[in-house]
Design a protein around this motif. Structure first.
Motif, PDB file in Angstrom:
ATOM      1  N   SER A   2      -5.441  28.128  13.882  1.00 42.17           N
ATOM      2  CA  SER A   2      -4.582  27.203  13.675  1.00 42.17           C
ATOM      3  C   SER A   2      -5.328  25.834  13.504  1.00 42.17           C
ATOM      4  CB  SER A   2      -3.805  26.481  14.810  1.00 42.17           C
ATOM      5  OG  SER A   2      -4.257  26.154  16.044  1.00 42.17           O
ATOM      6  N   GLN A   3      -5.085  24.310  13.153  1.00 44.94           N
ATOM      7  CA  GLN A   3      -5.598  23.758  13.009  1.00 44.94           C
ATOM      8  C   GLN A   3      -5.204  22.239  14.604  1.00 44.94           C
ATOM      9  OE1 GLN A   3      -4.757  20.890   9.296  1.00 44.94           O
ATOM     10  NE2 GLN A   3      -3.788  23.147   8.251  1.00 44.94           N
ATOM     11  N   GLY A   4      -7.141  21.322  14.661  1.00 46.71           N
ATOM     12  CA  GLY A   4      -6.786  21.178  15.855  1.00 46.71           C
ATOM     13  C   GLY A   4      -7.722  21.680  16.557  1.00 46.71           C
ATOM     14  N   VAL A   5      -7.643  20.840  17.939  1.00 40.30           N
ATOM     15  CA  VAL A   5      -8.534  20.573  18.653  1.00 40.30           C
ATOM     16  C   VAL A   5      -9.031  22.772  19.309  1.00 40.30           C
ATOM     17  CG1 VAL A   5     -10.801  19.696  20.644  1.00 40.30           C
ATOM     18  CG2 VAL A   5      -9.185  18.712  18.782  1.00 40.30           C
ATOM     19  N   HIS A   6     -10.592  23.207  19.472  1.00 41.65           N
ATOM     20  CA  HIS A   6     -10.361  24.104  20.145  1.00 41.65           C
ATOM     21  C   HIS A   6     -11.734  24.808  21.152  1.00 41.65           C
ATOM     22  CE1 HIS A   6      -7.662  26.593  17.733  1.00 41.65           C
ATOM     23  NE2 HIS A   6      -7.984  25.451  17.036  1.00 41.65           N
ATOM     24  N   THR A   7     -12.315  25.456  22.000  1.00 41.70           N
ATOM     25  CA  THR A   7     -13.694  25.877  22.608  1.00 41.70           C
ATOM     26  C   THR A   7     -13.787  26.997  21.875  1.00 41.70           C
ATOM     27  OG1 THR A   7     -12.055  26.542  24.349  1.00 41.70           O
ATOM     28  CG2 THR A   7     -12.547  23.999  23.956  1.00 41.70           C
ATOM     29  N   ILE A   8     -15.346  27.017  22.255  1.00 38.80           N
ATOM     30  CA  ILE A   8     -16.067  28.418  21.871  1.00 38.80           C
ATOM     31  C   ILE A   8     -16.861  28.372  23.027  1.00 38.80           C
ATOM     32  CG2 ILE A   8     -17.482  27.717  20.459  1.00 38.80           C
ATOM     33  CD1 ILE A   8     -17.946  30.157  19.237  1.00 38.80           C
ATOM     34  N   SER A   9     -16.799  29.582  24.130  1.00 33.77           N
ATOM     35  CA  SER A   9     -17.564  29.632  25.089  1.00 33.77           C
ATOM     36  C   SER A   9     -18.929  30.696  25.124  1.00 33.77           C
ATOM     37  CB  SER A   9     -17.450  30.192  26.183  1.00 33.77           C
ATOM     38  OG  SER A   9     -16.460  28.995  26.645  1.00 33.77           O
ATOM     39  N   PHE A  10     -20.194  30.677  25.019  1.00 34.35           N
ATOM     40  CA  PHE A  10     -21.199  31.038  25.080  1.00 34.35           C
ATOM     41  C   PHE A  10     -21.521  32.138  26.525  1.00 34.35           C
ATOM     42  CE2 PHE A  10     -21.492  28.702  21.476  1.00 34.35           C
ATOM     43  CZ  PHE A  10     -21.102  29.450  19.944  1.00 34.35           C
ATOM     44  N   ARG A  11     -22.194  33.943  26.694  1.00 28.75           N
ATOM     45  CA  ARG A  11     -23.311  33.729  27.111  1.00 28.75           C
ATOM     46  C   ARG A  11     -23.721  35.199  26.681  1.00 28.75           C
ATOM     47  NH1 ARG A  11     -20.076  37.404  31.969  1.00 28.75           N
ATOM     48  NH2 ARG A  11     -20.088  39.267  30.727  1.00 28.75           N
ATOM     49  N   ALA A  12     -24.856  35.360  27.534  1.00 31.42           N
ATOM     50  CA  ALA A  12     -26.292  36.113  27.531  1.00 31.42           C
ATOM     51  C   ALA A  12     -26.561  36.718  28.486  1.00 31.42           C
ATOM     52  CB  ALA A  12     -27.060  36.120  26.350  1.00 31.42           C
ATOM     53  N   GLN A  13     -26.823  38.529  28.295  1.00 26.23           N
ATOM     54  CA  GLN A  13     -27.122  38.738  29.274  1.00 26.23           C
ATOM     55  C   GLN A  13     -28.459  39.459  28.261  1.00 26.23           C
ATOM     56  OE1 GLN A  13     -26.042  43.169  29.405  1.00 26.23           O
ATOM     57  NE2 GLN A  13     -25.248  43.151  31.749  1.00 26.23           N
ATOM     58  N   ASP A  14     -29.818  39.676  29.517  1.00 29.00           N
ATOM     59  CA  ASP A  14     -31.231  40.250  29.717  1.00 29.00           C
ATOM     60  C   ASP A  14     -31.622  41.393  29.694  1.00 29.00           C
ATOM     61  OD1 ASP A  14     -31.430  40.127  32.281  1.00 29.00           O
ATOM     62  OD2 ASP A  14     -32.077  38.512  32.239  1.00 29.00           O
ATOM     63  N   ASP A  15     -32.720  41.366  29.372  1.00 27.37           N
ATOM     64  CA  ASP A  15     -32.902  42.703  29.681  1.00 27.37           C
ATOM     65  C   ASP A  15     -32.612  43.811  30.966  1.00 27.37           C
ATOM     66  OD1 ASP A  15     -35.067  42.063  30.193  1.00 27.37           O
ATOM     67  OD2 ASP A  15     -36.732  42.839  28.411  1.00 27.37           O
ATOM     68  N   THR A  16     -32.220  42.872  31.648  1.00 27.52           N
ATOM     69  CA  THR A  16     -32.908  43.361  32.987  1.00 27.52           C
ATOM     70  C   THR A  16     -31.603  43.319  33.295  1.00 27.52           C
ATOM     71  OG1 THR A  16     -33.287  41.128  34.125  1.00 27.52           O
ATOM     72  CG2 THR A  16     -35.083  42.005  33.872  1.00 27.52           C
ATOM     73  N   GLY A  17     -30.036  43.186  32.612  1.00 34.54           N
ATOM     74  CA  GLY A  17     -29.234  42.474  33.534  1.00 34.54           C
ATOM     75  C   GLY A  17     -28.333  41.833  33.782  1.00 34.54           C
ATOM     76  N   LEU A  18     -28.922  40.696  33.784  1.00 33.00           N
ATOM     77  CA  LEU A  18     -28.616  39.904  34.399  1.00 33.00           C
ATOM     78  C   LEU A  18     -27.079  38.424  33.475  1.00 33.00           C
ATOM     79  CD1 LEU A  18     -28.346  37.878  37.125  1.00 33.00           C
ATOM     80  CD2 LEU A  18     -30.661  36.281  36.383  1.00 33.00           C
ATOM     81  N   TRP A  19     -26.550  38.145  33.762  1.00 33.45           N
ATOM     82  CA  TRP A  19     -26.026  37.187  32.552  1.00 33.45           C
ATOM     83  C   TRP A  19     -25.755  35.690  32.802  1.00 33.45           C
ATOM     84  CZ3 TRP A  19     -23.406  38.738  28.540  1.00 33.45           C
ATOM     85  CH2 TRP A  19     -22.543  40.011  28.856  1.00 33.45           C
ATOM     86  N   SER A  20     -26.270  35.026  31.753  1.00 29.30           N
ATOM     87  CA  SER A  20     -26.310  33.687  31.757  1.00 29.30           C
ATOM     88  C   SER A  20     -25.006  32.760  32.410  1.00 29.30           C
ATOM     89  CB  SER A  20     -26.953  32.912  31.073  1.00 29.30           C
ATOM     90  OG  SER A  20     -25.575  32.807  29.974  1.00 29.30           O
ATOM     91  N   SER A  21     -24.826  31.854  32.905  1.00 26.47           N
ATOM     92  CA  SER A  21     -23.522  30.934  32.344  1.00 26.47           C
ATOM     93  C   SER A  21     -23.508  31.119  31.840  1.00 26.47           C
ATOM     94  CB  SER A  21     -24.530  29.708  33.637  1.00 26.47           C
ATOM     95  OG  SER A  21     -24.565  29.855  34.754  1.00 26.47           O
ATOM     96  N   ALA A  22     -21.845  30.483  31.198  1.00 26.59           N
ATOM     97  CA  ALA A  22     -20.861  30.705  30.097  1.00 26.59           C
ATOM     98  C   ALA A  22     -21.200  29.462  30.106  1.00 26.59           C
ATOM     99  CB  ALA A  22     -19.988  30.639  29.919  1.00 26.59           C
ATOM    100  N   GLU A  23     -21.415  28.721  28.647  1.00 27.06           N
ATOM    101  CA  GLU A  23     -21.396  28.031  28.159  1.00 27.06           C
ATOM    102  C   GLU A  23     -20.587  27.313  26.911  1.00 27.06           C
ATOM    103  OE1 GLU A  23     -23.955  24.169  27.894  1.00 27.06           O
ATOM    104  OE2 GLU A  23     -24.674  25.859  28.503  1.00 27.06           O
ATOM    105  N   THR A  24     -19.651  26.365  27.534  1.00 30.85           N
ATOM    106  CA  THR A  24     -18.217  25.874  25.962  1.00 30.85           C
ATOM    107  C   THR A  24     -18.515  24.788  25.800  1.00 30.85           C
ATOM    108  OG1 THR A  24     -17.184  26.895  27.722  1.00 30.85           O
ATOM    109  CG2 THR A  24     -15.530  25.545  27.025  1.00 30.85           C
ATOM    110  N   ARG A  25     -18.266  24.802  24.050  1.00 24.22           N
ATOM    111  CA  ARG A  25     -18.718  23.508  23.549  1.00 24.22           C
ATOM    112  C   ARG A  25     -17.262  23.523  22.504  1.00 24.22           C
ATOM    113  NH1 ARG A  25     -21.957  22.814  25.497  1.00 24.22           N
ATOM    114  NH2 ARG A  25     -23.902  22.694  25.611  1.00 24.22           N
ATOM    115  N   PHE A  26     -16.426  22.034  22.563  1.00 26.05           N
ATOM    116  CA  PHE A  26     -15.124  22.260  21.711  1.00 26.05           C
ATOM    117  C   PHE A  26     -15.473  22.067  20.043  1.00 26.05           C
ATOM    118  CE2 PHE A  26     -14.596  20.162  25.840  1.00 26.05           C
ATOM    119  CZ  PHE A  26     -13.580  20.958  26.329  1.00 26.05           C
TER     120      PHE A  26
END
Length: 265
Positions: free
Chosen positions: A122-146
């Motif tokens: 919908s029109q308006g403000v939203h957020t998108i969050s990202f994270r990534a896993q490396d080849d050892t299986g460890l996840w990064s912290s989630a990063e969020t942007r408006f």
């Protein structure tokens, strides 16, 4: 050794808490010690050795909770501490699984493509969050942007302007082309300092913030200070600042109309 020491310290503290809770000053022997991980008391196990196997825990931050019971059946308060299961000693070399989610819905995660479609938002403000896993299986912290989803067909459709503080006498007009120009009449402003305030409106009815600038109307006392319109079918007659008379469209330069200097750029 550090893990073993940590558990013994936590168990010892729990015993002290149990002793302090008793009315007498007698300290009774520990009958049993139990522990559980990550707040799951239903999975509590009895501590029978001086070390605990952590192989089944995922890498990252965890909690361990320890509680003891004495020979009279009195339980201590539960004591909880944080600890970290370290990642593999093998360093990460690549990002193997990037993913994203919209508006905090982490349960609806998607693998991150080269571009993200926003068609269903919908029109308006939203957020998108990202994270990534490396080849050892460890996840990064989630990063969020408006970000903001806007109407793609919106365009500038009208304008409004007024002089000095006379917003009640404002003039409005429509924008009918893509030149980005609005034609403003200075009317009968007296010579001196003035302010021009304006704003623009889009095709959805929203107005922009008001912008204000200052300008000066100068009275020309030399040369010819009159310009007249012959009639609607004839071209305008104009007089330049040096007194030359002409007809037709104004060229670039400085002209006088009713005693006011007008610059045509």
């Amino acid at each position: 050794m550090n893990k073993r020491r940590y558990i013994l310290i936590a168990a010892g503290f729990a015993v002290c808490m149990a002793a302090a809770a008793q009315e007498s000053t007698e300290v009774n022997a520990i009958e049993k010690t139990v522990y559980w991980f990550d707040g799951d008391a239903t999975s509590a196990k009895e501590l029978t050795t001086s070390s605990i196997n952590l192989e089944n825990l995922s890498k990252g931050v965890h909690t361990i909770t320890v509680q003891t019971v004495d020979s009279k059946g009195l339980w201590s308060s539960a004591e909880t501490h944080f600890f970290v299961v370290p990642r593999s000693a093998t360093p990460a070399t690549t990002v193997s699984l990037p993913e994203y989610w919209i508006d905090g819905h982490a349960e609806k995660r998607f693998s991150l493509p080269k571009s993200v479609s926003l068609e269903n938002l919908s029109q308006g403000v939203h957020t998108i969050s990202f994270r990534a896993q490396d080849d050892t299986g460890l996840w990064s912290s989630a990063e969020t942007r408006f970000f903001v989803v806007t109407e793609t067909n919106v365009h500038i459709a009208r304008y409004q302007y007024w002089f000095d503080d006379a917003q009640d006498d404002s003039q409005t007009g429509t924008v009918s082309d893509d030149s980005g120009l609005a034609y403003i009449s200075f009317g009968s402003l007296i010579p001196g300092e003035h302010t021009l305030s304006w704003r623009v409106g889009d095709s959805k009815g929203a107005w922009s913030d008001v912008m204000t600038d200052t300008f000066t109307v100068e009275l020309i006392t030399t040369g010819i200070d009159d310009a007249s319109q012959l009639n609607e079918k004839d071209p305008a007659t104009w007089f330049s600042i040096d007194g030359r008379k002409g007809q037709g469209a104004l060229n670039k330069g400085v002209y006088i109309v009713n005693g006011k200097k007008i610059i045509v750029k």
